[in-house]
Design a protein around this motif. Structure first.
Motif, PDB file in Angstrom:
ATOM      1  N   TYR A 169       0.843  -1.210   0.000  1.00  9.88           N
ATOM      2  CA  TYR A 169       0.000   0.000   0.000  1.00  9.88           C
ATOM      3  C   TYR A 169       0.879   1.263   0.000  1.00  9.88           C
ATOM      4  N   LEU A 170       1.965   1.206   0.731  1.00 10.16           N
ATOM      5  CA  LEU A 170       2.885   2.358   0.730  1.00 10.16           C
ATOM      6  C   LEU A 170       3.450   2.570  -0.673  1.00 10.16           C
ATOM      7  N   ARG A 171       3.792   1.485  -1.348  1.00 10.85           N
ATOM      8  CA  ARG A 171       4.282   1.579  -2.721  1.00 10.85           C
ATOM      9  C   ARG A 171       3.234   2.264  -3.617  1.00 10.85           C
ATOM     10  N   ASN A 172       1.946   1.871  -3.379  1.00  8.64           N
ATOM     11  CA  ASN A 172       0.872   2.478  -4.175  1.00  8.64           C
ATOM     12  C   ASN A 172       0.747   3.975  -3.899  1.00  8.64           C
ATOM     13  N   VAL A 173       0.913   4.350  -2.630  1.00  9.36           N
ATOM     14  CA  VAL A 173       0.818   5.774  -2.263  1.00  9.36           C
ATOM     15  C   VAL A 173       1.938   6.555  -2.949  1.00  9.36           C
ATOM     16  N   LEU A 174       3.149   6.017  -2.909  1.00  2.00           N
ATOM     17  CA  LEU A 174       4.288   6.739  -3.511  1.00  2.00           C
ATOM     18  C   LEU A 174       4.152   6.786  -5.038  1.00  2.00           C
ATOM     19  N   ASN A 175       3.721   5.676  -5.626  1.00  2.00           N
ATOM     20  CA  ASN A 175       3.497   5.671  -7.079  1.00  2.00           C
ATOM     21  C   ASN A 175       2.467   6.731  -7.460  1.00  2.00           C
ATOM     22  N   GLU A 176       1.398   6.776  -6.654  1.00  2.00           N
ATOM     23  CA  GLU A 176       0.320   7.718  -6.965  1.00  2.00           C
ATOM     24  C   GLU A 176       0.792   9.168  -6.785  1.00  2.00           C
ATOM     25  N   ALA A 177       1.619   9.403  -5.769  1.00  2.00           N
ATOM     26  CA  ALA A 177       2.158  10.759  -5.567  1.00  2.00           C
ATOM     27  C   ALA A 177       3.034  11.145  -6.767  1.00  2.00           C
ATOM     28  N   MET A 178       3.844  10.190  -7.260  1.00  2.00           N
ATOM     29  CA  MET A 178       4.708  10.494  -8.414  1.00  2.00           C
ATOM     30  C   MET A 178       3.900  10.613  -9.705  1.00  2.00           C
ATOM     31  N   ASP A 213      -7.338  12.864  -9.852  1.00  2.00           N
ATOM     32  CA  ASP A 213      -7.487  12.654  -8.402  1.00  2.00           C
ATOM     33  C   ASP A 213      -6.337  11.837  -7.826  1.00  2.00           C
ATOM     34  N   PHE A 214      -6.056  12.086  -6.566  1.00  3.99           N
ATOM     35  CA  PHE A 214      -5.064  11.283  -5.839  1.00  3.99           C
ATOM     36  C   PHE A 214      -5.797  10.081  -5.243  1.00  3.99           C
ATOM     37  N   ARG A 215      -5.555   8.904  -5.798  1.00  4.01           N
ATOM     38  CA  ARG A 215      -6.298   7.715  -5.369  1.00  4.01           C
ATOM     39  C   ARG A 215      -5.363   6.511  -5.408  1.00  4.01           C
ATOM     40  N   PRO A 216      -4.567   6.289  -4.341  1.00  5.91           N
ATOM     41  CA  PRO A 216      -3.589   5.184  -4.364  1.00  5.91           C
ATOM     42  C   PRO A 216      -4.225   3.841  -4.670  1.00  5.91           C
ATOM     43  N   GLU A 217      -5.519   3.711  -4.352  1.00  8.99           N
ATOM     44  CA  GLU A 217      -6.202   2.431  -4.562  1.00  8.99           C
ATOM     45  C   GLU A 217      -6.210   2.036  -6.039  1.00  8.99           C
ATOM     46  N   ARG A 218      -6.076   3.019  -6.944  1.00  5.76           N
ATOM     47  CA  ARG A 218      -6.129   2.687  -8.370  1.00  5.76           C
ATOM     48  C   ARG A 218      -5.003   1.712  -8.752  1.00  5.76           C
ATOM     49  N   TRP A 219      -3.914   1.728  -7.963  1.00  5.91           N
ATOM     50  CA  TRP A 219      -2.765   0.887  -8.301  1.00  5.91           C
ATOM     51  C   TRP A 219      -3.026  -0.588  -8.058  1.00  5.91           C
ATOM     52  N   GLU A 220      -4.120  -0.872  -7.277  1.00  8.84           N
ATOM     53  CA  GLU A 220      -4.425  -2.281  -7.027  1.00  8.84           C
ATOM     54  C   GLU A 220      -4.879  -2.977  -8.314  1.00  8.84           C
ATOM     55  N   GLY A 221      -5.419  -2.193  -9.273  1.00  9.41           N
ATOM     56  CA  GLY A 221      -5.910  -2.836 -10.501  1.00  9.41           C
ATOM     57  C   GLY A 221      -5.198  -2.407 -11.763  1.00  9.41           C
ATOM     58  N   LEU A 222      -4.176  -1.576 -11.647  1.00 10.72           N
ATOM     59  CA  LEU A 222      -3.537  -1.061 -12.863  1.00 10.72           C
ATOM     60  C   LEU A 222      -2.607  -2.075 -13.507  1.00 10.72           C
ATOM     61  N   LYS A 223      -2.744  -2.244 -14.804  1.00 12.86           N
ATOM     62  CA  LYS A 223      -1.765  -3.075 -15.503  1.00 12.86           C
ATOM     63  C   LYS A 223      -1.722  -2.719 -16.989  1.00 12.86           C
TER      64      LYS A 223
END
Ligand code: HEM
Length: 539
Positions: A369-378, A437-447
């Motif tokens: 989840y932290l990885r997703n937050v940082l990815n989303e911030a970048m 939008d800032f939504r780290p959760e989007r990284w759970e399904g991104l591919k």
């Protein structure tokens, strides 16, 4: 009299020379545009190439473009304006700058062409070597081709083994110094300059084996002077990068003086390490967790002998690895202070997965989840918002030509391609309607395709080594390299930022935003917020 006649003749000649400069420039620019026009007509007649839309076909020399770009830089709207231009003209369009055509793109497929598939068709150094040469003459940012390969290989041992070189003891020491500056909570603080100090301390410890202690109230005078020179050099490089060729008209002596100071400081460490090597025959890098003994510099000295290239490699890391990570941390906390739900979930995850002890490397590496937050911030705010390459031969971009934007584009040798990471990260095609939008959760399904549009570290052979190493090669297959990178977990930059985020979350229960102003760009070598990150921590 003769003297007088001579003087008048000289003045006349000088005036004539000055008067001919604009005329010659005009003729040159017209000649260049004509030959570009002929060449692109010829190629589009013989192949299916079409030019992309032109920002302003009447702006023959790019004067209007230069005025508008300068105005936006001064008004701090350059980034917003770049997105607007893509919306107006399409994901790939042409503009004129200093009399030459420049292709602007935020199309992930075209960016992939430039960075990965047709990597060898482009050079990076042409657009920036003049900025880097005075500080790192043979450093990786200033060179291309075989010279770049040599510079790149110097980092192989360090960045292919992040786990071994990442020093948790140094991280904790840096964090404790940072904590002292914000201790107690319950008062407003600006995190942005503190993150910059923290990454200065961490990166100098990593690169040279000794921190510059910029967070310490008792920082030594010599270290302070070094930091001032280093930061001045970076600021000036960013300014001159924006000014383009015009920068040569401005005074450069202070820049060169600061470069010398930085080089001298680093050279002292190199001399000491070389002496150590001479005495003990071998400098063995120490990979113990709590040791401060290991440094990139010693690792380099172990394998290489030339002090100048070692110095360039070390200073390059001080240019590339400090502001970038500080920018990522600043954006992350700017966003966390405005998204309480994300702060809550991240904190709960931290306490559940790690508890309140300092994290291990393995815990940081697997904290998804932290990885997703940082990815989303970048994604929302990339530390390097745009970049440029110059074609070293005639080549092709696959998309963006013609009225429908579907034809390939002929890129002539010498043409500049500017690609916008900022705009590609905001693409609705890649990230959906809520792309802004800032939504780290989007990284759970991104591919797949969406990941193609996520390039904070660039991609391909020249991807940021702070992003990871093994995957860069991708088994020699650029396609694999590209996708493989997205899954890479051994990322020096991310692990470093993760350590800081985790320790702050363990220390404070709450974060409060203290600034209602909108985010405003502050462009240097990396991207920051003009107003900093004003927050208050609580328990
Ligand atoms: C969040 C942090 C970071 C971001 C977003 C970032 C981004 C980038 C980008 C976009 C490039 C490509 C520049 C270009 O080709 O024009 C790059 C190159 C580079 N970065 Fe990073 N970087 C980060 C952190 C670091 C760190 C921590 C280090 C080292 C400790 C580092 C070392 C380098 C080096 C040496 C290059 C040159 C690579 C080459 O030309 O082959 N970066 N970085």
């Amino acid at each position: 009299m003769l003297l007088e006649t001579n003087m008048f003749a000289n003045i006349f000649l000088l005036a004539l020379a000055i008067a001919t400069v604009p005329v010659s420039l005009l003729i040159l620019a017209i000649g260049r545009r004509l030959s570009q026009y002929r060449a692109s007509r010829k190629s589009s007649q013989t192949r299916d190439y079409e030019d992309p839309p032109c920002e302003n076909p009447y702006d023959l020399f790019g004067l209007l473009k230069m005025i508008s770009a300068t105005r936006h830089v001064i008004n701090k709207t350059a980034i917003a304006n770049s997105t607007e231009l893509f919306q107006r003209h399409g994901a790939t369009y042409i503009s004129t700058l200093f009399g030459a055509k420049v292709i602007f793109t935020c199309d992930p497929q075209n960016i992939k062409q430039v960075l990965v598939t047709r990597f060898i068709d482009y050079d990076a150094s042409i657009v920036r070597a003049h900025l880097f040469r005075p500080i790192t003459e043979h450093g990786i940012f200033a060179v291309d081709g075989p010279q770049w390969k040599v510079a790149r290989d110097m980092y192989r041992d360090q960045f292919s083994n992040t786990r071994a070189v990442f020093n948790l003891g140094v991280q904790e020491k840096g964090f404790q110094a940072f904590l002292k500056r914000i201790e107690g909570g319950g008062r407003q603080i600006d995190l942005q300059p503190l993150f910059l100090n923290l990454t200065l301390d961490l990166t100098t410890a990593f690169a040279m084996g000794e921190s510059v202690d910029s967070l310490s109230p008792t920082q030594a005078e010599g270290k302070k002077r070094f930091v001032d020179s280093l930061q001045f050099v970076k600021k000036r490089m960013a300014r001159d990068g924006f000014l383009g060729p015009v920068h040569v008209l401005l005074r450069q002596s202070d820049f060169h003086k600061a470069c010398e100071k930085v080089k001298n400081y680093v050279e002292e460490f190199i001399q000491k390490a070389l002496e150590k090597k001479r005495r003990s025959e071998k400098v063995t890098p120490s990979f113990e967790e709590d040791s401060t003994g290991y440094s990139l510099l010693e690792g380099l000295i172990e394998n290489f002998d030339d002090p100048a290239s070692i110095r360039d490699s070390v200073i390059t890391i001080l240019i590339a690895g400090i502001d970038s990570v500080a920018g990522l941390l600043s954006t992350t906390f700017w966003l966390l202070a405005r998204h309480e739900n994300v702060w809550q979930r991240l904190r709960a995850n931290t306490l559940e997965l790690i508890g309140d002890e300092p994290p291990t490397y393995e815990q940081l590496r697997n904290f998804s989840y932290l990885r997703n937050v940082l990815n989303e911030a970048m994604r929302v705010c990339p530390p390097v918002p745009f970049n440029a390459r110059v074609a070293n031969r005639d080549t092709v971009l696959l998309h963006g030509g013609g009225p429908s934007g579907t034809s390939p584009i002929h890129v002539r040798k010498g043409a500049k391609v500017v690609f916008s990471t900022w705009a590609t990260h905001r693409s609705q095609a890649s990230f959906g309607e809520n792309a802004l939008d800032f939504r780290p959760e989007r990284w759970e399904g991104l591919k797949g395709e969406a990941l193609l549009g996520f390039v904070p570290f660039n991609s391909g052979p020249r991807v940021c080594p702070g992003r990871g190493w093994e995957e860069i090669c991708g088994g020699g297959n650029p396609e694999v390299g590209y996708i493989g990178l997205m899954l890479a977990k051994e990322q020096y930059a991310i692990i470093e930022a993760s350590y800081v985020v985790v320790r702050i979350l363990q220390t404070f229960g709450k974060i409060r935003n203290c600034d209602e102003r909108v985010w405003t760009e502050k462009l240097g070598l990396n991207l920051f917020n003009e107003h900093g990150v004003l927050v208050e921590f609580g328990n």
